[in-house]
Design an enzyme around this catalytic site. Structure first.
Site, PDB file in Angstrom:
ATOM      1  N   LEU A  68      76.565 -53.585 -28.022  1.00  0.00           N
ATOM      2  CA  LEU A  68      75.726 -52.658 -27.307  1.00  0.00           C
ATOM      3  C   LEU A  68      75.628 -51.345 -28.041  1.00  0.00           C
ATOM      4  CD1 LEU A  68      77.015 -53.204 -23.789  1.00  0.00           C
ATOM      5  CD2 LEU A  68      74.872 -53.916 -24.562  1.00  0.00           C
ATOM      6  N   ASP A  69      74.600 -50.457 -27.797  1.00  0.00           N
ATOM      7  CA  ASP A  69      74.631 -49.184 -28.357  1.00  0.00           C
ATOM      8  C   ASP A  69      75.938 -48.427 -28.106  1.00  0.00           C
ATOM      9  OD1 ASP A  69      72.463 -49.854 -29.609  1.00  0.00           O
ATOM     10  OD2 ASP A  69      70.918 -48.778 -27.807  1.00  0.00           O
ATOM     11  N   ARG A  70      76.247 -47.444 -28.512  1.00  0.00           N
ATOM     12  CA  ARG A  70      77.311 -46.616 -28.295  1.00  0.00           C
ATOM     13  C   ARG A  70      77.456 -45.956 -26.920  1.00  0.00           C
ATOM     14  NH1 ARG A  70      81.299 -43.285 -32.290  1.00  0.00           N
ATOM     15  NH2 ARG A  70      83.102 -42.936 -30.989  1.00  0.00           N
TER      16      ARG A  70
END
Length: 233
Positions: A68-70
């Site tokens: 997942l994106d940060r």
């Protein structure tokens, strides 16, 4: 449906675990794997959790299945065994794992429910993707389905199902219909969230266990934030 938080040690929310798989509810700001920032990745935190819980000597095996994106929150699954990892990778590659996302957006889409089809091209220099209506050089087709779940005071809650998994796909495709995700400065929202998150949450994951063949259905609690809590009301 597995909803109960099994462990909350060191702020690690484990929402499902068996001999082969561990699924956690990622916080905003956590990185799934190590990168050039040198910040401690979630994968290392999970390894420490396993080592401590089971008193394991030596190195702990852990395979990263997806990311997942940060600034995004929600479900992340890891493989605890080398037997499970290739099977889980195949599961995701063949799109047999159903992922559902919730997003809080600034503007209501023109249609309450729709399918978005674009061609996305990533720019590595600024780590940003651009959506195009037709295929261009080095672009990849992106398809998602959304429906509007709720109108909030100043925002709208959307549920998203992905058909493809492209770089920043949900973020750029929603921005492209003038519905940027709350807090997402990179894709058109006008201000950041206080915790530097974006209001995109990997809410649910459904799949057939690659070893036991049981149907697994997990739900990740929403972030502890007043606007997210309004989504549950």
């Amino acid at each position: 449906m597995a909803e109960k938080i099994l462990s909350n040690k060191s702020n690690l929310q484990v929402i499902y675990e068996d001999n082969h798989i561990i699924i956690v509810n990622k916080r905003a700001g956590d990185i799934v794997q190590g990168d050039k920032t040198g910040d401690k990745p979630l994968s290392d935190v999970v390894k420490e959790y396993i080592k401590d819980k089971y008193n394991k000597p030596g190195n702990v095996y852990l395979g990263v299945v997806h990311r997942l994106d940060r600034p995004t929150t929600g479900i992340v699954m890891f493989a605890k065994t080398s037997k499970a990892l290739p099977r889980l990778n195949k599961l995701f590659a063949e799109k047999k794992a159903n992922k559902t996302y919730w997003a809080i957006v600034k503007n209501a889409p023109d249609k309450p429910n729709d399918t978005l089809i674009n061609w996305l091209k990533k720019n590595p220099k600024n780590n940003k993707s651009t959506a195009y209506p037709k295929e261009i050089t080095e672009s990849k087709k992106a398809i998602l389905h959304y429906k509007t779940l709720k109108a909030l005071d100043n925002y709208f809650l959307l549920e998203i199902e992905l058909e493809t998994g492209r770089h920043h796909q949900i973020r750029v495709q929603l921005s492209n219909i003038s519905s940027p995700i709350k807090g997402d400065l990179k894709y058109g929202f006008d201000r950041s969230n206080k915790d530097a998150s974006i209001s995109l949450h990997a809410r649910r994951l459904q799949f057939t266990h690659p070893v036991s063949k049981d149907v697994i259905d997990v739900l990740a609690d929403l972030p502890d934030d007043p606007i997210w809590k309004a989504c549950e009301a």
